[in-house]
Scaffold this active site. Structure first.
Site, PDB file in Angstrom:
ATOM      1  N   HIS A  24      33.094  57.918  -3.561  1.00 45.41           N
ATOM      2  CA  HIS A  24      32.887  59.047  -4.472  1.00 45.41           C
ATOM      3  C   HIS A  24      32.404  58.593  -5.853  1.00 45.41           C
ATOM      4  CE1 HIS A  24      33.208  63.214  -5.532  1.00 45.41           C
ATOM      5  NE2 HIS A  24      34.130  63.013  -6.455  1.00 45.41           N
ATOM      6  N   SER A  27      30.660  65.758  -9.096  1.00 52.27           N
ATOM      7  CA  SER A  27      31.772  66.333  -8.347  1.00 52.27           C
ATOM      8  C   SER A  27      32.117  67.731  -8.870  1.00 52.27           C
ATOM      9  CB  SER A  27      32.967  65.370  -8.411  1.00 52.27           C
ATOM     10  OG  SER A  27      33.984  65.736  -7.518  1.00 52.27           O
ATOM     11  N   PHE A  28      33.304  67.911  -9.403  1.00 52.81           N
ATOM     12  CA  PHE A  28      33.682  69.146 -10.109  1.00 52.81           C
ATOM     13  C   PHE A  28      32.617  69.512 -11.143  1.00 52.81           C
ATOM     14  CE2 PHE A  28      35.461  69.774 -14.402  1.00 52.81           C
ATOM     15  CZ  PHE A  28      36.075  71.019 -14.324  1.00 52.81           C
ATOM     16  N   ASP A  82      31.943  58.879   1.185  1.00 50.94           N
ATOM     17  CA  ASP A  82      32.785  59.664   0.279  1.00 50.94           C
ATOM     18  C   ASP A  82      33.902  60.354   1.062  1.00 50.94           C
ATOM     19  OD1 ASP A  82      33.819  61.476  -1.611  1.00 50.94           O
ATOM     20  OD2 ASP A  82      31.849  61.869  -2.486  1.00 50.94           O
ATOM     21  N   SER A  96      36.830  65.686 -11.910  1.00 54.37           N
ATOM     22  CA  SER A  96      38.150  66.270 -12.200  1.00 54.37           C
ATOM     23  C   SER A  96      39.314  65.382 -11.783  1.00 54.37           C
ATOM     24  CB  SER A  96      38.283  67.630 -11.494  1.00 54.37           C
ATOM     25  OG  SER A  96      38.211  67.471 -10.085  1.00 54.37           O
TER      26      SER A  96
END
Length: 274
Positions: free
Chosen positions: A254, A105-106, A226, A36
């Site tokens: 990340h 992630s998202f 991260d 995101s």
């Protein structure tokens, strides 16, 4: 952005939403769900994965609703329910009954929720730097979701995302900044995660009992360094998902799929191969 840009795939209608979607390669399907970050597209997120994974698989990578070159319907309320429905709509539009699923992630939170709500649609699950369990909002994620467009802000974010600062060039910062100010991009992005942002971390989380009930074979990947999503989230997922393995990359932020792309592609390809 010209039609021959690599960020532009094919147009499909998924769950009633006109969707920009990359559909490359042949073989058993793999659906990739991006993160995101501001200005993100499926191609920007997965550009080093698509050509490698598609050597042996049919790889599908949509711009999720609210991101990239997918339609932004007027009055839409962004949230996990809508994003899961959109992902299922992509599968339906392409006639895919069951897929392997990779979420970043998202996108990991969406993949996790999709596997819980529609278990028969998922064969194997890969979660990378994933949201989807409770954690305290990090300064890095707060900065990413609270991004206000400027070249300096984008450069600062990229420094947070990457452990290897040599990846964060002036050219990349300019490219991602320009991406973040394309028509409609920032308007939808700023509407998704307004402050206070801890509530959106919580809203993206699935229930512990539901995660513990997951039967899918699951690969969990995280960068040790991260600063956006803490490593503890993946340690939690590894504890809660019985048939899971966790691979932690040292000297990695990340961006596992970018900072360690060859190893990431090998690891995921091997996990999905049998």
């Amino acid at each position: 952005m010209s039609a021959n840009s690599p960020e532009i795939g094919q147009r499909i209608v998924a769950g009633g939403i006109e969707t920009n979607c990359h559909d490359v390669g042949n073989g058993a399907p793999v659906l990739l769900i991006h993160g995101s970050g501001p200005g993100v597209t499926a191609w920007a997120n997965w550009r080093l994965v698509l050509p490698e994974l598609s050597r042996t698989r049919r790889v599908i990578a949509p711009d999720m609703v609210g991101f990239g070159y997918t339609e932004r319907p007027a009055g839409i309320n962004y949230g996990i329910d809508g994003w899961v429905d959109h992902a299922v709509g992509v599968l339906d539009a392409l006639g895919i009954e069951q897929t392997d699923l990779v979420g970043n992630s998202f996108g990991g939170a969406i993949a996790l929720a999709l596997a819980i709500r529609h278990p028969q649609r998922v064969r194997r699950l890969v979660l990378m730097g994933s949201v989807g369990v409770p954690f305290a909002l990090t300064p890095g994620l707060d900065a990413a979701w609270g991004y206000e467009p400027s070249l300096a802000a984008m450069r600062g974010l990229l420094d947070l995302f990457a452990h290897d600062r040599s990846l964060v060039t002036d050219e990349l910062a300019e490219l991602r900044y320009q991406a973040s100010i394309r028509p409609g991009f920032q308007e939808s992005f700023s509407a998704m995660f307004p402050a206070p942002r801890q509530r959106w971390v919580d809203a993206m989380a699935s229930r512990e009992a539901d995660i513990r009930a997951i039967k899918h074979k699951t690969l969990i990947i995280h960068g040790r360094d991260d600063r956006i999503i803490p490593l503890d989230t993946s340690l939690t997922l590894n504890r809660w998902i019985d048939d899971s393995q966790l691979h932690v990359f040292g000297r990695c932020g990340h961006w596992v799929q970018i900072e360690h792309s060859a190893d990431f592609n090998h690891l995921v390809g091997h996990f999905l191969a049998d």
